[in-house]
Design an enzyme around this catalytic site. Structure first.
Site, PDB file in Angstrom:
ATOM      1  CB  CYS A  46      33.361   1.639  -4.791  1.00  0.00           C
ATOM      2  SG  CYS A  46      34.218   2.049  -6.318  1.00  0.00           S
ATOM      3  CB  CYS A 105      33.041  -1.149  -7.268  1.00  0.00           C
ATOM      4  SG  CYS A 105      34.614  -0.603  -6.560  1.00  0.00           S
TER       5      CYS A 105
END
Length: 450
Positions: free
Chosen positions: A28, A31
């Site tokens: 991600c 993230c």
């Protein structure tokens, strides 16, 4: 600290210890971008708050059980309860939230302590007034609503007679919110109503913003949608002008609130007088049927569209403010915009045609002209013409489902034809972006999923 399913159960689920946990996936992008800030948060809060993270590619069942909506998702856990963090993800924002989470209990205050908190800059606080008859069940219900308040407003409790005198509290238990020194009261018919945590929390969410909050990507939807909003475009780079403009905006907000309350009170009284007159007329005629009808009349004041007040940092959000409202605060100074997000319309001039300056009288006079039916000042569109037509139709047809559906179909057809023509003229272009600062009203800032 990396948590697997066993550690999560042992350290989080079965204890009352507070935990701030990030659920993420290694692939991600969001993230990866926030990873340095999360690591620094762990160092900053060491010894004060447990900071953890869960790799959802490894702990798939745990993440499925938590019912995540996207990555990263950040949750605060304590005592079997949890609340999702939905603020910005810079280190300063995370640290500010974490520090408030550490002190998220219901603290006791007296009048001196409360006034010191006000002097320190507290804009909003919930206060629970209790006496010797308040039960442990009442306090337990109070504790259950602390988590959702983290990052919004403190929840305090008091048995102080001086506090009760200041806020004119005469019955206990009683819950109030104080915003910029102005109290509002939660209406509960009995102590049992005070224990209905869902209803109490719904009320809290409706009043937990300051009277004049700062508009940000995190709260823009809450502030702007469904309301007519008086928006101050200000600059912190000019401290004196900034302070004066904020003060004038707040004075206008307080005065408008008082005016609207008085209007509603007068309308209710007028309806009561009208009902009483019909009752007396029916009694004079000895008309039982008319008397029953008169007594069954309801005192319902027509609900007006809500008006809110806010301010935005016109320097930090310079490109969004300029592209939406045509204002460059660095060049023209502080300005007031009156915005209606439902119809994508805004007003930026007074009845005299001058720009709206941040003064109480200019704001109130212009606002009165804008909320008149019809408005006495011509509006401008904050979107392109086609979408402006759509939003106006939606606002007009909103209460008529059949017309709304028909209007939607017509709009889709027209939009398709318009879009084809636009593509032929412009080529296969994309959409206009503002370097990530455009997220105030539905842009990409703060997205949860990759």
């Amino acid at each position: 600290m990396n948590l697997d399913a066993e550690a999560f159960l042992r350290l989080v689920t079965t204890t009352r210890d507070p935990w701030f946990i990030k659920f993420y996936a290694p692939w991600c992008g969001h993230c990866q971008a926030m990873a340095p800030a999360w690591s620094e948060l762990g160092r900053e809060m060491k010894g004060s708050l447990n900071i953890g993270e869960v790799n959802c590619e490894v702990e798939k069942r745990l993440c499925r059980d938590v019912n995540l909506r996207g990555y990263p998702t950040i949750l605060f856990f304590q005592g079997g309860e949890r609340v999702e963090y939905d603020g910005l993800r810079g280190l300063g924002d995370l640290v500010a939230y974490a520090r408030k989470a550490v002190n998220s209990g219901v603290n006791e205050v007296d009048l001196v302590e409360f006034e010191e908190m006000e002097k320190a800059g507290m804009e909003v606080a919930f206060i629970y007034f209790y006496d010797q008859a308040t039960t442990s069940e009442d306090f337990a219900a109070l504790e259950r609503i602390t988590l959702p308040l983290i990052g919004h407003a403190p929840l305090l409790k008091t048995s102080s007679d001086l506090m009760a005198k200041r806020f004119r509290v005469t019955t206990w238990p009683r819950l109030i919110v104080v915003r910029d020194g102005k109290p509002s009261y939660y209406l509960a018919l009995s102590p049992k109503d005070m224990r209905d945590t869902n209803k109490v929390l719904d009320w809290m969410k409706s009043v937990w913003l300051p009277i004049v909050p700062e508009l940000s990507a995190a709260n823009s939807h809450e502030i702007m949608h469904g309301k007519t909003v008086v928006l101050g475009i200000l600059s912190r780079n000019r401290p004196n002008d900034f302070g004066t403009a904020k003060a004038e905006l707040k004075k206008a907000a307080m005065e408008f609130m008082d005016q609207r309350q008085m209007e509603e009170k007068n309308e209710k009284q007028e309806l009561r007088d009208r009902k009483q007159l019909r009752i007396e007329e029916a009694e004079d005629r000895d008309d039982e049927r008319a008397l029953r009808a008169a007594k069954n009349m309801r005192i319902n004041v027509e609900k007006k569209k809500e008006v809110g007040f806010a301010w935005v940092d016109g320097v930090f959000w310079e490109r969004w403010v300029r592209s939406t409202y045509g204002v460059n605060v660095n060049e023209v100074g502080e300005r007031i915009i009156i915005n209606d997000e439902d119809t994508k319309r805004y007003w930026d001039i007074t009845l005299d045609g001058a720009p709206i300056r941040p003064s109480r009288s200019a704001i109130l006079d212009t606002l009165k002209a804008v909320i008149a039916d019809p408005p006495k000042i011509q509006s401008k569109s904050s979107t392109n013409r086609l979408y402006s037509v759509f939003y106006r139709l939606r606002a007009g047809f909103g209460r008529h489902p059949v017309l709304s559906t028909f209007g939607g179909i017509v709009f889709i057809v027209v939009a398709a034809v318009y879009g084809k023509g636009l593509m032929r003229r412009r080529g296969a272009g994309g959409f206009f972006k503002l370097d990530g600062k455009e997220g105030l009203l539905g842009g990409n800032t703060g997205t949860k999923a990759d």
